[in-house]
Design a protein around this motif. Structure first.
Motif, short mmCIF file in Angstrom:
data_model
loop_
_atom_site.label_atom_id
_atom_site.label_comp_id
_atom_site.label_asym_id
_atom_site.label_seq_id
_atom_site.Cartn_x
_atom_site.Cartn_y
_atom_site.Cartn_z
N LYS A 121 0.84 -1.20 0.00
CA LYS A 121 0.00 0.00 0.00
C LYS A 121 0.87 1.25 0.00
O LYS A 121 0.40 2.35 0.29
N GLY A 122 2.17 1.05 -0.31
CA GLY A 122 3.10 2.15 -0.47
C GLY A 122 3.61 2.19 -1.89
O GLY A 122 2.85 2.41 -2.83
N TYR A 123 4.91 1.91 -2.07
CA TYR A 123 5.51 1.96 -3.40
C TYR A 123 5.80 0.58 -3.98
O TYR A 123 6.39 0.48 -5.06
N GLY A 124 5.37 -0.48 -3.27
CA GLY A 124 5.37 -1.82 -3.81
C GLY A 124 6.69 -2.32 -4.34
O GLY A 124 7.76 -2.05 -3.79
N SER A 125 6.61 -3.05 -5.44
CA SER A 125 7.79 -3.70 -6.01
C SER A 125 8.70 -2.72 -6.75
O SER A 125 9.84 -3.06 -7.07
N SER A 126 8.22 -1.51 -7.00
CA SER A 126 9.03 -0.51 -7.72
C SER A 126 9.89 0.32 -6.78
O SER A 126 10.94 0.82 -7.18
N GLY A 127 9.44 0.47 -5.53
CA GLY A 127 10.12 1.40 -4.64
C GLY A 127 9.94 2.82 -5.15
O GLY A 127 9.08 3.10 -6.01
N PHE A 128 10.75 3.73 -4.63
CA PHE A 128 10.71 5.12 -5.09
C PHE A 128 12.15 5.64 -5.05
O PHE A 128 12.61 6.19 -4.04
#
Length: 289
Positions: A121-128
């Motif tokens: 529920k944040g940036y998931g598998s991509s990150g940021f």
């Protein structure tokens, strides 16, 4: 070596006894079928608010500090950093990460809360990468709601100085018919907190068909009836109740106008003589959270 002796799924959320002035809810990680369930946002109230909760589509202005949920936490951004300023966005519409939408909709104006947001529920598998957030990383956000502005997403009508009514536009920017939302008219302001998703609330309620004149079909105040309790936000009741009650404060009395697609839809509810495709009116008072 682990032996699981008991599994109790009676309550969707668990309340921990950390800080008398705070609450934290955590979704069980597994559903009854043994499959991995989506984790929910944990919320810890650091300072209670004294204003209303935002409705879906409201523009809210917040102070926020974000950190990686590591030991110790590692800050990656704050609106209080030099050159930064409070951040405004429309809540509940997917303009920000899902964890922000879910958490901020349960907060009051003036409230300060710590949200623990799972990676999905944040940036998931991509990150940021811009904030050096790795993939699959849980996050911590300390958020304070400074302002709530309902002017853009909802239209306020000048009916009754002591009440408010908000109505979602029926058409989106592409000119297509949008799903109708719940209209809310506050008849009596509350003075307590808003419920969180999964909280058990107790209400008085009177339901009517949205006809001219309205036709009552049920009330908790009828002889032999009593206040009704349910877990809000979990689909235990019609969708319009979940959406409307999550925006109400303890002690608040509101009239909800619920479109049929968020009520009993094409089936109606024969036991209460609710025909198919019928909009409904509910006057609800939240007695306990």
């Amino acid at each position: 070596e682990i032996e699981i002796l008991e599994i109790n799924t009676e309550y969707q959320f668990k309340e921990t006894p950390q800080k008398q002035s705070s609450r934290r809810f955590q979704r069980d990680l597994y559903d009854q079928g043994g499959k991995m369930a989506a984790r929910d946002v944990q919320k810890e109230v650091l300072k209670a608010g004294n204003g209303p909760c935002p409705s879906k589509g409201s523009t809210i202005t917040v102070h926020c500090t974000g950190s990686l949920n590591t030991n110790p936490p590692k800050k990656f951004w704050s609106t209080k950093d030099p050159g930064q300023k409070p951040f405004s966005f429309q809540v509940g519409l997917g303009k920000v990460i899902k964890g922000w939408d879910e958490g901020c909709l349960t907060m009051q104006k003036g409230e300060v809360a710590k949200l623990t947001i799972p990676s999905e529920k944040g940036y998931g598998s991509s990150g940021f990468p811009a904030w050096k957030i790795p993939p699959h990383t849980d996050l911590l956000f300390e958020i304070e709601i400074l302002e709530i502005n309902t002017e853009y997403q909802f239209k306020e009508t000048p009916q009754k100085q002591s009440s408010r009514r908000f109505q979602r536009d029926l058409y989106d920017q592409g000119g297509k018919m949008a799903a109708r939302d719940v209209q809310k008219e506050v008849l009596k302001a509350g003075n307590g907190p808003c419920p969180s998703k999964g909280s058990t609330i107790t209400v008085h309620c009177t339901g009517s068909l949205n006809t001219n004149p309205p036709k009552k079909f049920w009330s908790t105040k009828d002889p032999g009836q009593k206040p009704f309790s349910f877990q809000v936000g979990l689909g235990k009741v019609i969708k319009g109740w979940d959406e409307g009650c999550l925006t109400m404060q303890k002690g608040e009395v509101a009239k909800l106008t619920i479109p049929s697609e968020k009520g009993y839809g094409s089936s109606g509810f024969p036991a209460w003589k609710i025909p198919p495709h019928t909009d409904l009116l509910f006057e609800i008072e939240i007695l306990e959270i």
